[in-house]
Enzyme design. Structure first.
Site, PDB file in Angstrom:
ATOM      1  N   LEU A  49       0.849  -1.195   0.000  1.00 35.67           N
ATOM      2  CA  LEU A  49       0.000   0.000   0.000  1.00 35.67           C
ATOM      3  C   LEU A  49       0.883   1.243   0.000  1.00 35.67           C
ATOM      4  O   LEU A  49       1.984   1.236   0.574  1.00 35.67           O
ATOM      5  CB  LEU A  49      -0.922   0.002   1.224  1.00 35.67           C
ATOM      6  CG  LEU A  49      -1.865  -1.196   1.348  1.00 35.67           C
ATOM      7  CD1 LEU A  49      -2.908  -0.933   2.426  1.00 35.67           C
ATOM      8  CD2 LEU A  49      -2.542  -1.529   0.028  1.00 35.67           C
ATOM      9  N   GLY A  94       0.692  -5.132   1.336  1.00 33.98           N
ATOM     10  CA  GLY A  94      -0.456  -5.101   0.422  1.00 33.98           C
ATOM     11  C   GLY A  94      -0.169  -5.770  -0.920  1.00 33.98           C
ATOM     12  O   GLY A  94      -1.071  -6.337  -1.537  1.00 33.98           O
ATOM     13  N   ASN A 118       4.496  -7.620   6.285  1.00 36.87           N
ATOM     14  CA  ASN A 118       5.463  -7.066   7.236  1.00 36.87           C
ATOM     15  C   ASN A 118       4.925  -5.875   8.019  1.00 36.87           C
ATOM     16  O   ASN A 118       5.690  -5.061   8.532  1.00 36.87           O
ATOM     17  CB  ASN A 118       6.735  -6.649   6.481  1.00 36.87           C
ATOM     18  CG  ASN A 118       6.458  -5.565   5.448  1.00 36.87           C
ATOM     19  OD1 ASN A 118       5.380  -5.553   4.858  1.00 36.87           O
ATOM     20  ND2 ASN A 118       7.382  -4.664   5.238  1.00 36.87           N
ATOM     21  N   GLU A 119       3.594  -5.758   8.112  1.00 33.35           N
ATOM     22  CA  GLU A 119       2.983  -4.570   8.723  1.00 33.35           C
ATOM     23  C   GLU A 119       3.569  -4.222  10.089  1.00 33.35           C
ATOM     24  O   GLU A 119       3.788  -3.054  10.406  1.00 33.35           O
ATOM     25  CB  GLU A 119       1.453  -4.771   8.867  1.00 33.35           C
ATOM     26  CG  GLU A 119       0.659  -4.514   7.601  1.00 33.35           C
ATOM     27  CD  GLU A 119       0.673  -5.697   6.636  1.00 33.35           C
ATOM     28  OE1 GLU A 119       1.390  -6.689   6.881  1.00 33.35           O
ATOM     29  OE2 GLU A 119      -0.031  -5.616   5.622  1.00 33.35           O
TER      30      GLU A 119
HETATM   31  C1  LIG Z   1      -8.092  -1.852  15.342  1.00 32.85           C
HETATM   32  C2  LIG Z   1      -7.588  -2.467  14.091  1.00 32.85           C
HETATM   33  C3  LIG Z   1      -7.893  -1.698  12.884  1.00 32.85           C
HETATM   34  C4  LIG Z   1      -7.219  -2.253  11.662  1.00 32.85           C
HETATM   35  C5  LIG Z   1      -6.224  -1.294  11.142  1.00 32.85           C
HETATM   36  C6  LIG Z   1      -5.493  -1.828   9.969  1.00 32.85           C
HETATM   37  C7  LIG Z   1      -4.366  -0.916   9.640  1.00 32.85           C
HETATM   38  C8  LIG Z   1      -3.647  -1.421   8.430  1.00 32.85           C
HETATM   39  C9  LIG Z   1      -2.957  -0.316   7.818  1.00 32.85           C
HETATM   40  C10 LIG Z   1      -2.173  -0.401   6.770  1.00 32.85           C
HETATM   41  C11 LIG Z   1      -1.755  -1.586   6.082  1.00 32.85           C
HETATM   42  C12 LIG Z   1      -0.749  -1.435   5.208  1.00 32.85           C
HETATM   43  C13 LIG Z   1      -0.197  -2.518   4.411  1.00 32.85           C
HETATM   44  C14 LIG Z   1       0.954  -2.053   3.544  1.00 32.85           C
HETATM   45  O1  LIG Z   1       1.037  -2.478   2.436  1.00 32.85           O
HETATM   46  S1  LIG Z   1       2.077  -0.958   4.198  1.00 32.85           S
HETATM   47  C15 LIG Z   1       3.413  -0.874   3.060  1.00 32.85           C
HETATM   48  C16 LIG Z   1       4.473  -1.863   3.430  1.00 32.85           C
HETATM   49  N1  LIG Z   1       5.546  -1.803   2.478  1.00 32.85           N
HETATM   50  C17 LIG Z   1       6.828  -1.868   2.815  1.00 32.85           C
HETATM   51  O2  LIG Z   1       7.202  -2.003   3.949  1.00 32.85           O
HETATM   52  C18 LIG Z   1       7.837  -1.744   1.685  1.00 32.85           C
HETATM   53  C19 LIG Z   1       8.567  -0.452   1.809  1.00 32.85           C
HETATM   54  N2  LIG Z   1       9.507  -0.290   0.710  1.00 32.85           N
HETATM   55  C20 LIG Z   1      10.706  -0.936   0.674  1.00 32.85           C
HETATM   56  O3  LIG Z   1      11.052  -1.727   1.516  1.00 32.85           O
HETATM   57  C21 LIG Z   1      11.588  -0.604  -0.505  1.00 32.85           C
HETATM   58  O4  LIG Z   1      11.133   0.590  -1.070  1.00 32.85           O
HETATM   59  C22 LIG Z   1      11.603  -1.705  -1.567  1.00 32.85           C
HETATM   60  C23 LIG Z   1      10.196  -2.084  -2.039  1.00 32.85           C
HETATM   61  C24 LIG Z   1      12.356  -2.940  -1.049  1.00 32.85           C
HETATM   62  C25 LIG Z   1      12.368  -1.155  -2.811  1.00 32.85           C
HETATM   63  O5  LIG Z   1      13.652  -0.717  -2.409  1.00 32.85           O
HETATM   64  P1  LIG Z   1      14.493   0.239  -3.391  1.00 32.85           P
HETATM   65  O6  LIG Z   1      14.482  -0.304  -4.765  1.00 32.85           O
HETATM   66  O7  LIG Z   1      15.805   0.463  -2.720  1.00 32.85           O
HETATM   67  O8  LIG Z   1      13.643   1.584  -3.475  1.00 32.85           O
HETATM   68  P2  LIG Z   1      13.503   2.720  -2.358  1.00 32.85           P
HETATM   69  O9  LIG Z   1      13.338   2.141  -1.016  1.00 32.85           O
HETATM   70  O10 LIG Z   1      14.591   3.724  -2.539  1.00 32.85           O
HETATM   71  O11 LIG Z   1      12.092   3.361  -2.773  1.00 32.85           O
HETATM   72  C26 LIG Z   1      11.959   4.209  -3.909  1.00 32.85           C
HETATM   73  C27 LIG Z   1      10.981   5.302  -3.545  1.00 32.85           C
HETATM   74  O12 LIG Z   1       9.708   4.708  -3.275  1.00 32.85           O
HETATM   75  C28 LIG Z   1       9.266   5.086  -1.976  1.00 32.85           C
HETATM   76  N3  LIG Z   1       8.475   3.970  -1.403  1.00 32.85           N
HETATM   77  C29 LIG Z   1       8.880   2.728  -1.162  1.00 32.85           C
HETATM   78  N4  LIG Z   1       7.873   1.987  -0.678  1.00 32.85           N
HETATM   79  C30 LIG Z   1       6.799   2.791  -0.617  1.00 32.85           C
HETATM   80  C31 LIG Z   1       5.445   2.601  -0.200  1.00 32.85           C
HETATM   81  N5  LIG Z   1       4.963   1.430   0.237  1.00 32.85           N
HETATM   82  N6  LIG Z   1       4.613   3.645  -0.276  1.00 32.85           N
HETATM   83  C32 LIG Z   1       5.047   4.859  -0.725  1.00 32.85           C
HETATM   84  N7  LIG Z   1       6.319   5.099  -1.140  1.00 32.85           N
HETATM   85  C33 LIG Z   1       7.176   4.069  -1.079  1.00 32.85           C
HETATM   86  C34 LIG Z   1      10.551   5.351  -1.194  1.00 32.85           C
HETATM   87  O13 LIG Z   1      10.289   6.155  -0.083  1.00 32.85           O
HETATM   88  C35 LIG Z   1      11.381   6.040  -2.259  1.00 32.85           C
HETATM   89  O14 LIG Z   1      10.907   7.376  -2.365  1.00 32.85           O
HETATM   90  P3  LIG Z   1      11.904   8.573  -2.737  1.00 32.85           P
HETATM   91  O15 LIG Z   1      12.433   8.235  -4.104  1.00 32.85           O
HETATM   92  O16 LIG Z   1      11.044   9.786  -2.710  1.00 32.85           O
HETATM   93  O17 LIG Z   1      12.978   8.586  -1.687  1.00 32.85           O
END
Ligand SMILES: CCCCCCCC/C=C\C=C\CC(=O)SCCNC(=O)CCNC(=O)[C@H](O)C(C)(C)COP(=O)(O)OP(=O)(O)OC[C@H]1O[C@@H](n2cnc3c(N)ncnc32)[C@H](O)[C@@H]1OP(=O)(O)O
Length: 243
Positions: A49, A94, A118-119
């Protein structure tokens, strides 16, 4: 279906809507029987997400976003088409949910291509329908450990716990998905579709019965100061990685 939302295929509201429209178009065209879901972003299936949709926005936006996340999951999970994911990159939260909603998963054999829900590493929790989808795939004990620890499984472990069905060399991920498809398409469509529905409807029904409450829970949870702070810290860490 090749996902392309560079740099990391994060599931923004706009991208979720595009995926949903594409899926609906394929489902309503009788010429289509199956989808292979893969990524056009090198080395990344999906970063999950979009954190920017859940950070610093207002409750109306959070509600609209969560409704779209629910909609996409329900549509993929219950699709009458055969849906196979050809996972050609890292696949978090997500994004992993999308793959878990497919009928079969092929993962490219690259130790960098870890996948999981990995939330908890972000200080948030996987909603009950993410959890149920994982439990249905890997069983209760593995899911409990994976969810609490926010585990991202590299290919050999993902295969071992049953999170994916096949691990193949990276250049064979699409051809392996295509070969698998043949077996699914050989089954009479109505029998396979009804069986899929029989298996999945109880899980989907749980969300369908509680959709509005689930949106309200999400909005309350994500709006908390502590959660907003945790998400900002996580985003900051992602950005600092580069420096
Ligand atoms: C009472 C109960 C109620 C219930 C409540 C429920 C609540 C649930 C709420 C939410 C659930 C969420 C589920 C999700 O999906 S959360 C997202 C989890 N994702 C991650 O942890 C992945 C994060 N990203 C990474 O680990 C890396 O970016 C990776 C995918 C491995 C790629 O690495 P790399 O190629 O080195 O690229 P960068 O890390 O440099 O990323 C490039 C740019 O993209 C931005 N980025 C990365 N991931 C995200 C993301 N998920 N969303 C938005 N933006 C993201 C990153 O910041 C870089 O940005 P910039 O170029 O501006 O620096």
């Amino acid at each position: 279906m090749k996902m392309r939302n560079p740099p990391v295929n994060s599931l923004s509201l706009e991208f979720l809507t595009e995926l949903l429209i594409s899926l609906e178009k394929l489902e309503s065209d009788k010429a289509f029987h199956a989808i292979i879901l893969t990524s056009d972003c090198p080395g990344i299936f999906s970063a999950g997400l979009d954190l920017m949709e859940m950070c610093g926005r207002d409750p109306t936006h959070y509600a609209e976003y969560w409704k779209a996340v629910q909609e996409l999951w329900l549509r993929f999970y219950l699709s009458h088409l055969v849906v196979i994911s050809a996972i050609n990159g890292v696949n978090a939260a997500g994004g992993c949910l999308l793959a878990l909603s497919c009928d079969y998963r092929v993962l490219a054999d690259n130790p960098k291509y870890a996948m999981g829900l990995n939330e908890t590493l972000l200080g948030i929790i996987a909603p009950f329908w993410f959890k149920d989808t994982l439990v249905n795939t890997v069983g209760h004990r593995t899911a409990e450990r994976a969810l609490q620890l926010g585990l991202l499984f590299p290919p050999a472990e993902a295969l071992q716990v049953g999170m994916v069905d096949k691990v193949v060399p990276e250049d064979q991920v699409l051809s392996a998905a295509r070969s698998e498809l043949a077996q699914w398409l050989a089954i009479p469509g109505h029998a396979r579709q009804l069986t899929k529905s029989l298996m999945r409807k109880p899980t989907a029904d749980r969300l369908l019965k509680e959709r509005d409450a689930d949106i309200q829970n999400f909005v309350r949870f994500i709006s908390r100061d502590a959660i907003q702070k945790a998400l900002r810290v996580y985003l900051e860490k992602l950005k600092q990685k580069k420096t």
